[in-house]
Design a protein around this motif. Structure first.
Motif, mmCIF file in Angstrom:
data_model
loop_
_atom_site.group_PDB
_atom_site.id
_atom_site.type_symbol
_atom_site.label_atom_id
_atom_site.label_comp_id
_atom_site.label_asym_id
_atom_site.label_seq_id
_atom_site.Cartn_x
_atom_site.Cartn_y
_atom_site.Cartn_z
ATOM 1 N N SER A 173 125.183 75.898 20.279
ATOM 2 C CA SER A 173 125.424 75.788 21.233
ATOM 3 C C SER A 173 124.081 75.316 22.237
ATOM 4 N N ALA A 174 124.110 74.390 23.068
ATOM 5 C CA ALA A 174 123.137 73.835 23.868
ATOM 6 C C ALA A 174 123.354 73.833 25.265
ATOM 7 N N THR A 175 122.685 73.867 26.272
ATOM 8 C CA THR A 175 122.949 73.788 27.853
ATOM 9 C C THR A 175 122.616 72.214 28.373
ATOM 10 N N SER A 184 126.714 72.153 35.114
ATOM 11 C CA SER A 184 126.052 72.744 34.054
ATOM 12 C C SER A 184 127.019 73.127 33.159
ATOM 13 N N GLN A 185 126.861 72.550 31.703
ATOM 14 C CA GLN A 185 127.891 72.889 30.636
ATOM 15 C C GLN A 185 127.183 73.171 29.433
ATOM 16 N N GLN A 186 128.120 73.922 28.660
ATOM 17 C CA GLN A 186 127.617 74.398 27.375
ATOM 18 C C GLN A 186 128.286 73.313 26.412
ATOM 19 N N ARG A 198 134.055 69.246 16.379
ATOM 20 C CA ARG A 198 135.022 68.268 16.586
ATOM 21 C C ARG A 198 135.077 67.759 18.075
ATOM 22 N N ARG A 199 134.755 68.784 18.879
ATOM 23 C CA ARG A 199 134.809 68.294 20.352
ATOM 24 C C ARG A 199 133.762 69.050 21.057
ATOM 25 N N ALA A 200 133.277 68.605 22.174
ATOM 26 C CA ALA A 200 132.220 69.506 22.853
ATOM 27 C C ALA A 200 133.169 70.518 23.829
ATOM 28 N N ALA A 201 132.580 71.749 24.032
ATOM 29 C CA ALA A 201 133.201 72.660 24.462
ATOM 30 C C ALA A 201 132.636 72.841 26.188
ATOM 31 N N ASN A 202 133.530 72.332 27.001
ATOM 32 C CA ASN A 202 133.106 72.275 28.333
ATOM 33 C C ASN A 202 133.644 73.763 28.974
#
Length: 571
Positions: A531-533, A550-552, A560-564
């Motif tokens: 995970s990145a910020t 600000s998202q992870q 499969r997808r970005a975790a917002n």
């Protein structure tokens, strides 16, 4: 008391309101001087070397004692009932600590080869005598067993009279109309300053402790001179705690006896309290430090103070000084949570609700901001919306101050519609970030109300955990903090994976596609996915700059997808 050349003494207990009574006290012998250190003692001198004393001047009873036969006494001065000095035309000084005890109580000392013309004594400066050569002779203690006298040339002309005030200031005058002043004539290096007082010859002078001197000239006129008012400087306090303070300053009395030395203080520059200086400065001390101790003050409170010194010639006032008492660890901070109530339209009044509990004891101060910029003179809880607020964002700010300190917080934004027509806030938007095909995709929308376009900054970062040189874990900031708590031995390092600055036109939308760089590929090779910020900041609306999101984001081949993990607006 006055005397004349016919041997008469003149007495008047109230010279300003009654007449003078005359008594023949010395036959036909000329009286040359008189000095009265108290209402119960007067001492006169005559031309035959006698001193005359009276313990009851009003009765006219005088005792004549020969102390200097064969010489002419030219002056006498008593600073107290236990210190009298007479001088003669042979350069002799005759001193006594008990002038009524007879001739044996007077002791002579020759201090000058020429004639001494006058003498004046004060408890502060000792005695000063003048000679016929323009010199001033001074002694700190002329009645000591072995007194010493210094000689200082001060005049090229003929000195005629001298007067030493209780403050210690001595002034001599001469036949040219000049005056000479010294604030410490008995010092090791006495300083005398000259000034032109009168075009005529000056015959006599008398000085008061408050700094006033009056001289008489041969034409029957008087000349008055005053020392300057006290010079005063307020200084920063020497020490401040939560409930006490030591006020400080410097006072130069300018050779005058001070009537008062005080500190005025209060919670405003109008002051409301007064405290005397711990010590009253001495007239001859020059600039002297003074202080006063305050107690019972309120913690975390601003106080004003100034120093004031007065003498009979005037008042000196120091500048205003401000200090703030320390916060108290025994009190709790009050944290406001402000919000805005009212209709956001031109001409309407908005109210700032401080969000402080009714039980809280704190001083509240307000400010209103337009697009994060403080509005001049808007410092109350109410604000009437103006025309220039149209199309802009307003906030209110509340600062709560108590003995524990101060806390400042701002409300959320309120948008003022243009022309009174309600409009959408239409702030810059940041979509949900997605990772696919080794790229990061992000949708941005510039606010339609950003007339100059939007400046946006995008930063992607991660925290790698190292054991030696080996990467053992990679996480966003929140996860890294959690991991730090469990694995304290690991070394933590923030790595910037991507950084981009761009500008969008007003109302424009775009999809950013950011290729991951070498740092991201290196980390993926070690841990597979992490995970990145993602932090996005820039133009919110109009020209307002603030953090936007600000998202992870989960990076890796298997994602499969970005975790917002939430869009965060920072107010």
């Amino acid at each position: 008391m006055a005397v004349d050349s016919g041997g008469h003494a003149y007495f008047n207990p109230s010279p300003a309101v009654s007449g003078w009574s005359s008594t023949d006290v010395d036959g036909s012998t000329a009286l040359t001087a008189v000095s009265c250190p108290s209402s119960s003692l007067c001492v006169a001198s005559d031309a035959a070397g006698n001193v005359l004393t009276s313990t009851s001047p009003a009765s006219g009873a005088w005792t004549v004692v020969s102390i200097d036969p064969g010489r002419r006494l030219t002056g006498v001065s008593c600073s107290s009932t236990s210190l009298c000095v007479a001088v003669d035309d042979g350069g002799f000084v005759l001193a006594s600590s008990d002038p009524t005890r007879g001739a044996s109580a007077w002791h002579e000392l020759r201090v000058d080869p020429g004639a001494l013309l006058a003498v004046s004594c004060s408890a502060s400066s000792g005695c000063v005598a003048l000679d016929s050569a323009g010199n001033a002779l001074a002694s700190r203690n002329p009645v000591a067993p072995a007194p010493t006298w210094s000689l200082t040339p001060i005049d090229t002309g003929q000195l005629t009279a001298v007067s030493c005030a209780s403050s210690g200031l001595c002034v001599a005058v001469d036949e040219r109309g000049a005056a000479f002043a010294s604030s410490d004539p008995a010092s090791s290096v006495p300083a005398w300053s000259e000034s032109r007082a009168d075009p005529q010859a000056l015959a006599g002078v008398s000085c008061l402790g408050g700094g006033l001197c009056v001289a008489l000239d041969g034409a029957g006129r008087s000349v008055a001179g005053r020392v300057p008012a006290p010079h005063v400087t307020s200084l920063a306090p020497a020490e401040v705690t939560d409930t006490t303070a030591t006020l400080s300053g410097v006072v130069d009395p300018n050779s005058a006896l001070l009537g008062a030395c005080t500190f005025e203080y209060g919670t405003s520059a109008s002051y409301s309290n007064m405290l005397p200086c711990s010590l009253l400065p001495a007239p001859l001390g020059g600039p002297q430090a003074v202080s006063a101790q305050l107690a019972g003050l309120q913690p975390n409170t601003s106080y004003h103070y100034r120093l004031i010194a007065t003498s009979p010639v005037g008042r000196g006032t120091g500048a205003d000084e401000v200090f703030t008492t320390a916060v108290s660890g025994q009190l709790a901070l009050v944290s406001p949570r402000p919000s805005i109530a009212g209709t956001p339209a031109v001409g309407q009044t908005l109210r700032c609700q401080p969000g402080v509990s009714a039980e809280a004891v704190a001083q509240l101060s307000y400010a209103w901001l337009r697009d994060l910029i403080p509005i001049a003179a808007a410092s109350t809880s109410g604000y009437t919306v103006k025309g220039q607020d149209s199309g802009h964002h307003l906030q209110c700010q509340v600062t709560a101050t108590d003995g524990a300190g101060s806390v400042t917080n701002r409300s959320g934004f309120v948008t003022i519609p243009v022309g009174g027509v309600p409009v959408s806030a239409s702030e810059t938007t940041v979509g949900r970030a997605r990772y696919r095909n080794h790229r990061l995709e992000l949708v941005l929308g510039c606010s339609p109300q950003a007339s100059s376009g939007c400046h946006v900054s995008v930063r992607l970062s991660a925290v790698e955990m190292l054991s030696g040189r080996r990467v053992v874990a990679v996480a966003g900031r929140a996860a890294a903090r959690h991991l730090d708590g469990r694995v304290a031995a690991l070394r933590r390092r923030t790595v910037v994976l991507a950084h981009l600055d761009l500008r969008l036109a007003q109302g424009a939308h775009t999809t950013l596609r950011i290729a991951l760089g070498a740092q991201a590929r290196r980390l993926l090779s070690h841990v597979g996915s992490f995970s990145a910020t993602l932090n996005v900041s820039g133009t919110v609306i109009g020209s307002l700059q603030a953090p936007l999101s600000s998202q992870q984001v989960r990076l890796g081949a298997t994602a499969r997808r970005a975790a917002n993990l939430g869009l965060s607006r920072v107010r």
